[in-house]
Scaffold this motif. Structure first.
Motif, PDB file in Angstrom:
ATOM      1  N   GLU A  20       0.815  -1.216   0.000  1.00  0.00           N
ATOM      2  CA  GLU A  20       0.000   0.000   0.000  1.00  0.00           C
ATOM      3  C   GLU A  20       0.848   1.266   0.000  1.00  0.00           C
ATOM      4  OE1 GLU A  20      -2.837   1.825   3.316  1.00  0.00           O
ATOM      5  OE2 GLU A  20      -3.808   0.207   2.215  1.00  0.00           O
ATOM      6  N   HIS A  21       1.870   1.302   0.849  1.00  0.00           N
ATOM      7  CA  HIS A  21       2.707   2.508   0.886  1.00  0.00           C
ATOM      8  C   HIS A  21       3.388   2.749  -0.448  1.00  0.00           C
ATOM      9  CE1 HIS A  21       3.451   3.682   5.383  1.00  0.00           C
ATOM     10  NE2 HIS A  21       2.294   4.093   4.914  1.00  0.00           N
ATOM     11  N   GLU A  22       3.835   1.684  -1.090  1.00  0.00           N
ATOM     12  CA  GLU A  22       4.492   1.827  -2.388  1.00  0.00           C
ATOM     13  C   GLU A  22       3.535   2.407  -3.425  1.00  0.00           C
ATOM     14  OE1 GLU A  22       4.593  -0.766  -0.453  1.00  0.00           O
ATOM     15  OE2 GLU A  22       6.702  -1.186  -0.032  1.00  0.00           O
ATOM     16  N   ALA A  23       2.262   1.945  -3.382  1.00  0.00           N
ATOM     17  CA  ALA A  23       1.254   2.462  -4.314  1.00  0.00           C
ATOM     18  C   ALA A  23       0.974   3.938  -4.050  1.00  0.00           C
ATOM     19  CB  ALA A  23      -0.036   1.644  -4.199  1.00  0.00           C
ATOM     20  N   ILE A  24       0.882   4.300  -2.772  1.00  0.00           N
ATOM     21  CA  ILE A  24       0.632   5.692  -2.410  1.00  0.00           C
ATOM     22  C   ILE A  24       1.809   6.574  -2.823  1.00  0.00           C
ATOM     23  CG2 ILE A  24       0.359   7.288  -0.466  1.00  0.00           C
ATOM     24  CD1 ILE A  24      -1.302   5.093   0.924  1.00  0.00           C
ATOM     25  N   LEU A  25       3.030   6.090  -2.591  1.00  0.00           N
ATOM     26  CA  LEU A  25       4.215   6.868  -2.961  1.00  0.00           C
ATOM     27  C   LEU A  25       4.305   7.064  -4.471  1.00  0.00           C
ATOM     28  CD1 LEU A  25       6.894   5.466  -0.496  1.00  0.00           C
ATOM     29  CD2 LEU A  25       5.842   7.738  -0.484  1.00  0.00           C
TER      30      LEU A  25
ATOM     31  N   VAL B 152       1.495  12.612  -9.095  1.00  0.00           N
ATOM     32  CA  VAL B 152       0.429  13.618  -9.035  1.00  0.00           C
ATOM     33  C   VAL B 152       0.874  14.920  -8.372  1.00  0.00           C
ATOM     34  CG1 VAL B 152      -1.844  14.141  -8.052  1.00  0.00           C
ATOM     35  CG2 VAL B 152      -1.426  11.902  -9.099  1.00  0.00           C
ATOM     36  N   LEU B 153       1.649  14.821  -7.290  1.00  0.00           N
ATOM     37  CA  LEU B 153       1.907  15.996  -6.466  1.00  0.00           C
ATOM     38  C   LEU B 153       2.919  17.013  -7.019  1.00  0.00           C
ATOM     39  CD1 LEU B 153       1.690  14.736  -2.783  1.00  0.00           C
ATOM     40  CD2 LEU B 153      -0.049  15.827  -4.207  1.00  0.00           C
TER      41      LEU B 153
ATOM     42  N   GLU C 188      -9.891  13.870  -8.575  1.00  0.00           N
ATOM     43  CA  GLU C 188      -9.701  12.511  -8.069  1.00  0.00           C
ATOM     44  C   GLU C 188      -8.721  11.752  -8.954  1.00  0.00           C
ATOM     45  OE1 GLU C 188     -12.281   8.588  -6.629  1.00  0.00           O
ATOM     46  OE2 GLU C 188     -13.182  10.031  -8.023  1.00  0.00           O
ATOM     47  N   HIS C 189      -7.801  11.026  -8.305  1.00  0.00           N
ATOM     48  CA  HIS C 189      -6.816  10.221  -9.021  1.00  0.00           C
ATOM     49  C   HIS C 189      -6.839   8.797  -8.475  1.00  0.00           C
ATOM     50  CE1 HIS C 189      -4.971  13.930 -10.634  1.00  0.00           C
ATOM     51  NE2 HIS C 189      -5.228  14.430  -9.439  1.00  0.00           N
ATOM     52  N   PRO C 190      -6.957   7.783  -9.321  1.00  0.00           N
ATOM     53  CA  PRO C 190      -6.947   6.399  -8.836  1.00  0.00           C
ATOM     54  C   PRO C 190      -5.545   5.980  -8.391  1.00  0.00           C
ATOM     55  CG  PRO C 190      -6.990   6.440 -11.229  1.00  0.00           C
ATOM     56  CD  PRO C 190      -7.129   7.873 -10.783  1.00  0.00           C
ATOM     57  N   VAL C 191      -5.493   5.140  -7.357  1.00  0.00           N
ATOM     58  CA  VAL C 191      -4.224   4.593  -6.868  1.00  0.00           C
ATOM     59  C   VAL C 191      -4.357   3.074  -6.915  1.00  0.00           C
ATOM     60  CG1 VAL C 191      -2.530   4.606  -4.992  1.00  0.00           C
ATOM     61  CG2 VAL C 191      -4.043   6.581  -5.304  1.00  0.00           C
ATOM     62  N   PRO C 192      -4.029   2.447  -8.046  1.00  0.00           N
ATOM     63  CA  PRO C 192      -4.239   0.996  -8.198  1.00  0.00           C
ATOM     64  C   PRO C 192      -3.339   0.189  -7.258  1.00  0.00           C
ATOM     65  CG  PRO C 192      -3.808   2.088 -10.314  1.00  0.00           C
ATOM     66  CD  PRO C 192      -3.455   3.051  -9.241  1.00  0.00           C
ATOM     67  N   ASN C 193      -3.897  -0.874  -6.703  1.00  0.00           N
ATOM     68  CA  ASN C 193      -3.091  -1.779  -5.879  1.00  0.00           C
ATOM     69  C   ASN C 193      -3.843  -3.093  -5.678  1.00  0.00           C
ATOM     70  OD1 ASN C 193      -0.715  -2.327  -4.339  1.00  0.00           O
ATOM     71  ND2 ASN C 193      -1.948  -2.177  -2.488  1.00  0.00           N
TER      72      ASN C 193
ATOM     73  N   CYS D 250      -7.152   9.020  -4.514  1.00  0.00           N
ATOM     74  CA  CYS D 250      -6.506  10.235  -4.008  1.00  0.00           C
ATOM     75  C   CYS D 250      -7.364  11.422  -4.424  1.00  0.00           C
ATOM     76  CB  CYS D 250      -5.094  10.364  -4.597  1.00  0.00           C
ATOM     77  SG  CYS D 250      -4.284  11.927  -4.220  1.00  0.00           S
ATOM     78  N   ILE D 251      -7.961  12.077  -3.444  1.00  0.00           N
ATOM     79  CA  ILE D 251      -8.873  13.187  -3.701  1.00  0.00           C
ATOM     80  C   ILE D 251      -8.206  14.478  -3.246  1.00  0.00           C
ATOM     81  CG2 ILE D 251     -11.143  14.163  -3.195  1.00  0.00           C
ATOM     82  CD1 ILE D 251     -12.056  11.240  -2.607  1.00  0.00           C
ATOM     83  N   LEU D 252      -8.017  15.410  -4.177  1.00  0.00           N
ATOM     84  CA  LEU D 252      -7.392  16.695  -3.875  1.00  0.00           C
ATOM     85  C   LEU D 252      -8.454  17.772  -3.859  1.00  0.00           C
ATOM     86  CD1 LEU D 252      -4.236  16.220  -6.079  1.00  0.00           C
ATOM     87  CD2 LEU D 252      -4.188  16.646  -3.623  1.00  0.00           C
ATOM     88  N   VAL D 253      -8.703  18.320  -2.683  1.00  0.00           N
ATOM     89  CA  VAL D 253      -9.753  19.313  -2.499  1.00  0.00           C
ATOM     90  C   VAL D 253      -9.136  20.701  -2.578  1.00  0.00           C
ATOM     91  CG1 VAL D 253     -11.685  20.049  -1.056  1.00  0.00           C
ATOM     92  CG2 VAL D 253     -10.869  17.672  -0.926  1.00  0.00           C
TER      93      VAL D 253
END
Length: 295
Positions: free
Chosen positions: A32-37, A43-44, A221-226, A290-293
């Motif tokens: 999960e952390h690898e997918a988030i990173l 994206v960031l 919104e951005h998908p984070v596949p895992n 990943c939702i960026l408000v």
């Protein structure tokens, strides 16, 4: 006393005390952390350029930051995007153990030595009360809430509060399990059996977006596949599989703690609705959103 104990259960996170070890066990297997990173680094960078354009300092708030692995990566990314700009980091985390892990990680990360950290070792609800009682409220350019929105009492008021802490052109990043993914399917189908302790109301990206829409807030919104392998979960004699299914269901000793009917239904759902088959393995769909408000 009963009411007090109930309140303690509601405000605790799943990472308290020995549960922090269970959480780290999950992270070590799930990827999960690898997918988030991967999402953070794809994206960031452009978001950070927009957030920090023309600013002489940048203030970051992490809510439910855990051991800080993702925070450190994001702070480093901010530094590389705006070299020479002063960055501060506030951290809200309910687990003392994970906060200590975060502090140790900061101590080993050379580029963060010049970043002032403010530690708020408390649940989000307590931080909200603390800030509301403060005359001069600190605002932030970037606030992130990664995999923690499940544990707050009031979703709308929590989002409203943290969104209200954003500076001009700031962003609130919420990472949560995606709607109709494996976690969402499992926990909503069996909410009566699973939403009984720390999580009393399961939320996915669907609930977050519905709340944001109702509040009239703009977001991307951005998908984070895992996916990860849960094949061993179906063998009650396999310790690794038992530990993993205990985490998936938030049940201590899943195989012994639920009725045979519930057990059969959950196992069937995990295999046929929450997962896909690949090379003879059962791969659980743990896709995130990943939702960026926008401020």
């Amino acid at each position: 006393m009963a009411a007090e104990n109930k309140k303690k259960e509601k405000t605790a996170t799943c990472y308290q005390d020995c549960c922090a070890e269970v959480f780290n066990f999950y992270l070590g297997h799930s990827g999960e952390h690898e997918a988030i990173l991967q999402c953070v680094h794809s994206v960031l960078p452009e978001e950070f350029k927009r957030i920090g354009a023309g600013k002489s300092s940048l203030d970051v708030l992490g809510v439910g930051s855990g051991g800080g692995q993702v925070d450190v990566q994001m702070l480093t990314l901010f530094q590389s995007t705006f070299p020479g700009v002063q960055i501060t980091s506030d951290v809200v985390e309910g687990s003392i153990k994970l906060s200590n892990n975060f502090k140790a990680l900061v101590g080993k990360t050379a580029n963060l030595k010049n970043v002032p950290f403010q530690w708020h070792i408390m649940p989000s609800e307590d931080y909200v009360k603390q800030v509301k009682a403060t005359e001069h409220v600190k605002k932030f350019d970037f606030i992130h809430m990664i995999q923690m929105i499940y544990y707050v009492d009031d979703l709308a008021s929590t989002i409203e509060f943290y969104h209200g802490l954003l500076k001009e052109n700031g962003r609130l990043m919420i990472i949560v399990e995606t709607a109709n993914g494996g976690w969402d399917t499992l926990w909503k189908t069996h909410s009566k059996d699973l939403c009984t302790h720390t999580i009393t109301e399961y939320r996915s990206s669907a609930e977050i977006k519905a709340c944001l829409d109702k509040m009239g807030l703009k977001y991307d919104e951005h998908p984070v596949p895992n996916t990860f392998d849960i094949t061993n979960c179906f063998n009650p004699k396999d310790k690794f599989g038992c530990d993993l299914i205990d985490y998936l269901t938030a049940k201590e000793d899943f195989y012994a703690s639920v009725t045979s009917e519930v057990k059969e239904a959950i196992l069937d759902l995990l295999k046929n609705k929450c997962s896909s088959q690949k090379d003879g393995k059962i791969m659980f769909d743990s896709t995130l959103s990943c939702i960026l408000v926008h401020a």
